[in-house]
Write a protein that holds these residues in place. Structure first.
Motif, PDB file in Angstrom:
ATOM      1  N   THR A 109       8.674  -6.395  -8.366  1.00 62.05           N
ATOM      2  CA  THR A 109       9.764  -6.704  -9.172  1.00 62.05           C
ATOM      3  C   THR A 109       9.294  -7.116 -10.344  1.00 62.05           C
ATOM      4  O   THR A 109       8.855  -8.259 -10.621  1.00 62.05           O
ATOM      5  N   PRO A 110       9.499  -6.421 -11.675  1.00 62.64           N
ATOM      6  CA  PRO A 110       9.169  -6.887 -12.911  1.00 62.64           C
ATOM      7  C   PRO A 110       9.484  -8.334 -13.303  1.00 62.64           C
ATOM      8  O   PRO A 110       8.752  -9.036 -14.119  1.00 62.64           O
ATOM      9  N   ALA A 111      10.907  -8.685 -12.716  1.00 64.66           N
ATOM     10  CA  ALA A 111      11.526  -9.657 -13.455  1.00 64.66           C
ATOM     11  C   ALA A 111      11.066 -11.010 -12.503  1.00 64.66           C
ATOM     12  O   ALA A 111      11.233 -12.144 -12.892  1.00 64.66           O
ATOM     13  N   SER A 112      10.192 -10.828 -11.520  1.00 62.68           N
ATOM     14  CA  SER A 112       9.921 -11.756 -10.639  1.00 62.68           C
ATOM     15  C   SER A 112       8.633 -12.669 -11.200  1.00 62.68           C
ATOM     16  O   SER A 112       7.779 -12.069 -11.822  1.00 62.68           O
ATOM     17  N   VAL A 113       8.656 -13.785 -10.790  1.00 60.52           N
ATOM     18  CA  VAL A 113       7.580 -14.826 -11.095  1.00 60.52           C
ATOM     19  C   VAL A 113       6.354 -14.383 -10.689  1.00 60.52           C
ATOM     20  O   VAL A 113       5.243 -14.877 -11.083  1.00 60.52           O
ATOM     21  N   ASP A 114       6.264 -13.642  -9.408  1.00 58.63           N
ATOM     22  CA  ASP A 114       5.159 -13.192  -8.876  1.00 58.63           C
ATOM     23  C   ASP A 114       5.014 -11.670  -8.986  1.00 58.63           C
ATOM     24  O   ASP A 114       4.039 -11.061  -8.158  1.00 58.63           O
ATOM     25  N   TYR A 115       5.232 -11.155  -9.845  1.00 56.88           N
ATOM     26  CA  TYR A 115       5.174  -9.673 -10.123  1.00 56.88           C
ATOM     27  C   TYR A 115       3.774  -9.308 -10.123  1.00 56.88           C
ATOM     28  O   TYR A 115       2.864  -9.994 -10.795  1.00 56.88           O
ATOM     29  N   GLY A 116       3.418  -8.228  -9.088  1.00 59.26           N
ATOM     30  CA  GLY A 116       1.896  -7.896  -9.212  1.00 59.26           C
ATOM     31  C   GLY A 116       1.035  -8.651  -8.276  1.00 59.26           C
ATOM     32  O   GLY A 116      -0.212  -8.002  -7.670  1.00 59.26           O
ATOM     33  N   ALA A 117       1.714  -9.699  -7.403  1.00 57.47           N
ATOM     34  CA  ALA A 117       0.800 -10.355  -6.470  1.00 57.47           C
ATOM     35  C   ALA A 117       0.997  -9.682  -5.297  1.00 57.47           C
ATOM     36  O   ALA A 117       1.756  -9.098  -4.818  1.00 57.47           O
ATOM     37  N   THR A 118      -0.339  -9.500  -4.363  1.00 61.60           N
ATOM     38  CA  THR A 118      -0.374  -9.021  -3.405  1.00 61.60           C
ATOM     39  C   THR A 118      -1.014  -9.993  -2.338  1.00 61.60           C
ATOM     40  O   THR A 118      -1.833 -10.706  -2.533  1.00 61.60           O
ATOM     41  N   VAL A 154       4.949  -2.367   0.941  1.00 58.73           N
ATOM     42  CA  VAL A 154       4.025  -2.797   2.079  1.00 58.73           C
ATOM     43  C   VAL A 154       3.405  -1.488   2.608  1.00 58.73           C
ATOM     44  O   VAL A 154       4.010  -0.626   2.699  1.00 58.73           O
ATOM     45  N   SER A 155       2.059  -1.659   2.631  1.00 57.16           N
ATOM     46  CA  SER A 155       0.970  -0.777   3.174  1.00 57.16           C
ATOM     47  C   SER A 155       0.646  -1.129   4.456  1.00 57.16           C
ATOM     48  O   SER A 155      -0.025  -2.257   4.566  1.00 57.16           O
ATOM     49  N   SER A 156       0.777  -0.175   5.329  1.00 56.10           N
ATOM     50  CA  SER A 156       0.187  -0.433   6.810  1.00 56.10           C
ATOM     51  C   SER A 156      -0.613   0.651   7.457  1.00 56.10           C
ATOM     52  O   SER A 156      -0.335   1.795   7.341  1.00 56.10           O
ATOM     53  N   GLY A 157      -1.649   0.081   7.777  1.00 53.03           N
ATOM     54  CA  GLY A 157      -2.768   0.962   8.504  1.00 53.03           C
ATOM     55  C   GLY A 157      -3.101   0.555   9.705  1.00 53.03           C
ATOM     56  O   GLY A 157      -3.067  -0.702   9.950  1.00 53.03           O
ATOM     57  N   LYS A 158      -3.349   1.577  10.687  1.00 49.58           N
ATOM     58  CA  LYS A 158      -3.709   1.204  12.102  1.00 49.58           C
ATOM     59  C   LYS A 158      -4.855   2.215  12.501  1.00 49.58           C
ATOM     60  O   LYS A 158      -4.889   3.454  12.463  1.00 49.58           O
ATOM     61  N   ASN A 159      -6.080   1.588  13.331  1.00 46.50           N
ATOM     62  CA  ASN A 159      -6.969   2.328  13.692  1.00 46.50           C
ATOM     63  C   ASN A 159      -7.146   2.057  15.109  1.00 46.50           C
ATOM     64  O   ASN A 159      -7.129   0.768  15.473  1.00 46.50           O
ATOM     65  N   TRP A 183     -10.421   0.349  27.660  1.00 46.99           N
ATOM     66  CA  TRP A 183     -10.075  -0.913  27.305  1.00 46.99           C
ATOM     67  C   TRP A 183      -9.976  -0.726  25.470  1.00 46.99           C
ATOM     68  O   TRP A 183     -10.757   0.140  24.911  1.00 46.99           O
ATOM     69  N   ASN A 184      -9.154  -1.216  24.924  1.00 45.24           N
ATOM     70  CA  ASN A 184      -8.654  -0.885  23.750  1.00 45.24           C
ATOM     71  C   ASN A 184      -8.849  -1.858  22.613  1.00 45.24           C
ATOM     72  O   ASN A 184      -8.772  -3.093  23.114  1.00 45.24           O
ATOM     73  N   ASN A 185      -9.389  -1.522  21.417  1.00 51.97           N
ATOM     74  CA  ASN A 185      -9.853  -2.381  20.435  1.00 51.97           C
ATOM     75  C   ASN A 185      -9.030  -1.816  19.212  1.00 51.97           C
ATOM     76  O   ASN A 185      -9.686  -1.247  18.516  1.00 51.97           O
ATOM     77  N   GLY A 186      -7.744  -2.262  18.785  1.00 50.07           N
ATOM     78  CA  GLY A 186      -6.926  -1.752  17.601  1.00 50.07           C
ATOM     79  C   GLY A 186      -6.932  -2.611  16.540  1.00 50.07           C
ATOM     80  O   GLY A 186      -6.728  -3.748  16.685  1.00 50.07           O
ATOM     81  N   ASN A 187      -7.097  -2.081  15.273  1.00 48.23           N
ATOM     82  CA  ASN A 187      -7.021  -2.917  14.011  1.00 48.23           C
ATOM     83  C   ASN A 187      -5.926  -2.590  13.312  1.00 48.23           C
ATOM     84  O   ASN A 187      -5.641  -1.286  13.267  1.00 48.23           O
ATOM     85  N   ARG A 188      -5.232  -3.404  12.648  1.00 46.84           N
ATOM     86  CA  ARG A 188      -4.164  -3.339  11.741  1.00 46.84           C
ATOM     87  C   ARG A 188      -4.359  -4.053  10.458  1.00 46.84           C
ATOM     88  O   ARG A 188      -4.822  -5.090  10.307  1.00 46.84           O
ATOM     89  N   ASP A 189      -4.255  -3.220   9.400  1.00 51.11           N
ATOM     90  CA  ASP A 189      -4.298  -3.718   8.016  1.00 51.11           C
ATOM     91  C   ASP A 189      -2.988  -3.560   7.322  1.00 51.11           C
ATOM     92  O   ASP A 189      -2.316  -2.529   7.248  1.00 51.11           O
ATOM     93  N   LEU A 190      -2.454  -4.751   6.639  1.00 51.60           N
ATOM     94  CA  LEU A 190      -1.264  -4.827   6.114  1.00 51.60           C
ATOM     95  C   LEU A 190      -1.224  -5.657   4.704  1.00 51.60           C
ATOM     96  O   LEU A 190      -1.888  -6.666   4.840  1.00 51.60           O
ATOM     97  N   THR A 191      -0.564  -4.944   3.837  1.00 48.51           N
ATOM     98  CA  THR A 191      -0.397  -5.712   2.395  1.00 48.51           C
ATOM     99  C   THR A 191       0.870  -5.835   1.806  1.00 48.51           C
ATOM    100  O   THR A 191       1.728  -4.490   2.100  1.00 48.51           O
ATOM    101  N   PHE A 192       1.479  -6.849   1.335  1.00 48.50           N
ATOM    102  CA  PHE A 192       2.723  -6.802   0.694  1.00 48.50           C
ATOM    103  C   PHE A 192       2.324  -6.855  -1.015  1.00 48.50           C
ATOM    104  O   PHE A 192       1.544  -7.664  -1.142  1.00 48.50           O
ATOM    105  N   THR A 193       3.072  -6.282  -1.569  1.00 49.11           N
ATOM    106  CA  THR A 193       2.679  -6.311  -3.189  1.00 49.11           C
ATOM    107  C   THR A 193       4.109  -6.483  -4.001  1.00 49.11           C
ATOM    108  O   THR A 193       4.935  -5.510  -3.634  1.00 49.11           O
ATOM    109  N   ASN A 194       4.074  -7.488  -4.734  1.00 50.92           N
ATOM    110  CA  ASN A 194       5.441  -7.738  -5.408  1.00 50.92           C
ATOM    111  C   ASN A 194       5.712  -6.513  -6.420  1.00 50.92           C
ATOM    112  O   ASN A 194       4.846  -6.638  -7.446  1.00 50.92           O
TER     113      ASN A 194
END
Length: 251
Positions: A69-78, A232-237, A56-67
């Motif tokens: 684009t300097p000209a974007s109104v959401d620049y730096g948002a994660t 996009v940073s993707s991790g999986k354990n 039986w498996n118990n896998g976890n995934r961590d995923l983050t999106f970080t803007n």
């Protein structure tokens, strides 16, 4: 003539005594049958075998999106997401190993390779301005290379085991990456020799395989509806348990 008579009488006396002695009881008993000793069982030697069980498996995934684009109104948002799932199924394969017995203790090494139907279902995820769909992947594999240390009670062996684990178990990460990674395992079991060459065992293992982290770029839109790049940073354990039974042939 008298001389010849005396010699004949003496010979007759000797022959009569010898015959009488032959009829006397003897103190010697009947010959003893040879003693046959049963061979002493030892765990020392090479062995090969097969096993089957359930995992039986118990896998976890961590995923983050970080803007980024300097000209974007959401620049730096994660935006972050943690997900995963669990699944279980058939596990089966083969093993090969060697044992050394010293007194009541047994040390050994064992390697095995397993088919593992332990697909892990991704959660569907939605990040602002970028959507993705996770999938499910079954039909993976794993293997181990382990040390064993046990205590033998005649033909029964109680042991602990642990070492290297590797494999590709639990489905793809965000990038569709599915590759062999390494980790570790620990467990224990009971083995019994029901003939000098054949043994049967029941064994449990905990396996942890870290799939690591990957990063990359995707293009979406920001909150103003304009195009924006995201890192996009993707991790999986993956960690899973296995209970299996097996048979070995000892050479």
């Amino acid at each position: 003539m008298i001389r010849n008579f005396l010699l004949a009488a003496t010979a007759l006396t000797v022959m009569t005594g010898a015959a009488a002695a032959a009829d006397l009881p003897t103190s010697k008993g009947a010959p003893m049958a040879p003693v046959v000793y049963a061979p002493v069982f030892t765990w020392t030697g090479f062995y090969v075998g097969l096993n089957a069980g359930y995992g039986w498996n118990n896998g976890n995934r961590d995923l983050t999106f970080t803007n980024v684009t300097p000209a974007s109104v959401d620049y730096g948002a994660t935006y972050g997401f943690n997900g995963g799932g669990s699944d279980g199924g058939f596990v089966g394969g083969g093993q090969i190993g060697y044992n050394w017995q010293f007194g009541a203790f047994v040390a050994g090494v064992e390697a095995d390779l397993q088919y593992a139907d332990l697909g892990n279902s991704n959660h569907n995820g939605y990040f602002p301005y970028y959507a993705y769909y996770g999938n499910n992947n079954n039909g993976n594999y794993f293997g181990t290379v382990r040390a064993r240390l046990g205590y033998a009670i005649d033909r029964a062996l109680i042991y602990v085991t642990g070492g290297l684990a590797y494999g590709d178990v639990g489905g793809h990460d965000f990038w569709g990456n599915s590759s062999t990674k390494a980790g570790w395992t620990i467990g224990g079991g009971l083995e019994y020799a029901f003939t000098p060459n054949w043994t049967a065992k029941i064994e449990g293992l905990y396996v942890n395989i870290d799939r690591g982290n990957r990063s990359g770029y995707v293009t979406g839109v920001d909150s103003a509806g304009l195009a924006a790049d995201y890192v996009v940073s993707s991790g999986k354990n993956n960690d899973f348990g296995v209970v299996r039974v097996g048979v070995n042939y000892k050479f």
